[in-house]
Motif scaffolding. Structure first.
Motif, PDB file in Angstrom:
ATOM      1  N   THR A 184       7.448  39.017   9.894  1.00  0.00           N
ATOM      2  CA  THR A 184       6.707  38.461   8.722  1.00  0.00           C
ATOM      3  C   THR A 184       7.050  39.620   7.784  1.00  0.00           C
ATOM      4  O   THR A 184       6.824  40.772   8.128  1.00  0.00           O
ATOM      5  N   VAL A 185       7.343  39.624   6.373  1.00  0.00           N
ATOM      6  CA  VAL A 185       7.536  40.336   5.305  1.00  0.00           C
ATOM      7  C   VAL A 185       6.525  39.840   4.366  1.00  0.00           C
ATOM      8  O   VAL A 185       6.431  38.888   3.814  1.00  0.00           O
ATOM      9  N   ILE A 186       5.961  40.823   3.911  1.00  0.00           N
ATOM     10  CA  ILE A 186       4.708  40.802   3.037  1.00  0.00           C
ATOM     11  C   ILE A 186       5.114  41.683   1.771  1.00  0.00           C
ATOM     12  O   ILE A 186       5.375  42.784   1.685  1.00  0.00           O
ATOM     13  N   LEU A 187       5.167  41.004   0.455  1.00  0.00           N
ATOM     14  CA  LEU A 187       5.870  41.563  -0.716  1.00  0.00           C
ATOM     15  C   LEU A 187       4.849  41.612  -1.883  1.00  0.00           C
ATOM     16  O   LEU A 187       4.182  40.532  -2.123  1.00  0.00           O
ATOM     17  N   ASP A 229      18.951  42.979  11.784  1.00  0.00           N
ATOM     18  CA  ASP A 229      19.689  41.738  11.576  1.00  0.00           C
ATOM     19  C   ASP A 229      18.668  40.982  10.656  1.00  0.00           C
ATOM     20  O   ASP A 229      19.051  40.191   9.645  1.00  0.00           O
ATOM     21  N   THR A 230      17.548  40.704  11.207  1.00  0.00           N
ATOM     22  CA  THR A 230      16.526  39.730  10.761  1.00  0.00           C
ATOM     23  C   THR A 230      15.910  40.571   9.368  1.00  0.00           C
ATOM     24  O   THR A 230      15.747  39.578   8.401  1.00  0.00           O
ATOM     25  N   ARG A 235      15.510  40.117   3.450  1.00  0.00           N
ATOM     26  CA  ARG A 235      15.739  40.635   2.090  1.00  0.00           C
ATOM     27  C   ARG A 235      16.692  39.715   1.051  1.00  0.00           C
ATOM     28  O   ARG A 235      16.131  39.452   0.183  1.00  0.00           O
ATOM     29  N   ASN A 236      17.609  38.995   1.670  1.00  0.00           N
ATOM     30  CA  ASN A 236      18.266  37.990   0.993  1.00  0.00           C
ATOM     31  C   ASN A 236      17.730  36.872   0.578  1.00  0.00           C
ATOM     32  O   ASN A 236      17.774  36.296  -0.565  1.00  0.00           O
TER      33      ASN A 236
END
Length: 279
Positions: A184-187, A229-230, A235-236
């Motif tokens: 999980t990425v929180i931006l 890799d994830t 990011r993309n």
């Protein structure tokens, strides 16, 4: 009723302002105290930074290193604020603790290379006994936390990136293990130049790979490879979902070209399409 209340709480959090996810989650826990434990373990929030009282190093706090209101430091393996029953609190076994220390040193290098700053923490814990292969090797699980903040006083711009990678390692036969990863990425981005604007949200993806291993250090290397890799893919995806879409919307709302120029371009495009269809 509790299941319905839990689903309704998650549904409500998805519709509220993502920038205030921590505050909204706290309010829901106060409103429905019996759901607090499930909500805290199910909803990802921006990571908090705390200092280790023994080493003085900073570490990241999440639900996976929490016991009550205290959080375990990966550097000293102790809980802060100090708790009375430290021996009864969750700690990794001696084997996992050694691997955890190695993983923290390794991801500290990863953080410095990829983020050029920020904070990182890694926590391991034992899984159920059924995760044992024929050679007697026991599986384990853990979480890799990464956080990078931008000082809001930097030309009026501020932001925060939080990565939460929960993984499970299941050893199989012939030196092969399955690595299951939920990332999980929180931006959170904001600017105060001219007017206050912010962009906030999160993205979650799962990944699974079978890789060879020879030792505990190779487990850490494999975990790092899957996370690298994830994170690149996330990011993309964030670039496409947030930035490109926002740029497109702003371009439609505000243009430096006059209406006559845009209308001429539209007419030329229509003429070209008609001629191509006639061929």
């Amino acid at each position: 009723m509790s299941d319905k209340a839990f689903d309704a709480s998650l549904d409500l959090l998805r519709r509220l302002n993502p920038k205030k996810i921590s505050k909204n989650l706290l309010n829901l826990c106060r409103l429905e105290p019996e759901l607090a434990e499930d909500l805290l373990s199910s909803v990802d929030t921006p990571l908090k930074i705390q200092k280790c009282g023994k080493t003085g190093k900073s570490y990241l706090c999440c639900d996976y290193n929490r016991d009550g209101d205290s959080y375990r430091s990966p550097w000293s393996n102790q809980y802060y604020p100090t708790i009375d029953d430290e021996d009864q609190a969750p700690h990794p076994t001696a084997y996992l603790r050694t691997m955890e220390e190695f993983a923290n040193d390794s991801f500290d290098i990863y953080r410095d290379l990829y983020y050029e700053g920020g904070e990182s923490s890694v926590y391991f814990w034992d899984t159920e006994d059924e995760d044992v292969n024929q050679t007697g090797e026991i599986g384990f699980a853990g979480v890799v936390l990464l956080k990078k903040q931008i000082d809001p006083t930097n030309q009026g711009n501020g932001g925060c990136w939080d990565s939460i990678h929960v993984f499970e390692v299941i050893p199989e036969n012939s030196g092969i293990a399955t690595y299951k990863l939920t990332s999980t990425v929180i931006l959170d981005l904001s600017t105060s130049q001219g007017m206050d604007m912010f962009l906030s949200g999160n993205l979650t993806r799962q990944n699974e790979k079978k890789l060879k291993y020879t030792s505990a250090s190779s487990h850490v290397a494999n975990i790092g490879s899957v996370i690298e890799d994830t994170e690149s893919k996330l990011r993309n995806m964030l670039q496409e979902v947030y930035f490109d879409k926002t740029k497109s919307i702003i371009g439609d709302l505000r243009s430096i070209q006059t209406l006559n120029v845009k209308e001429d371009e539209r007419l030329r495009q229509e003429t070209l399409i008609k001629k191509l269809r006639q061929l």
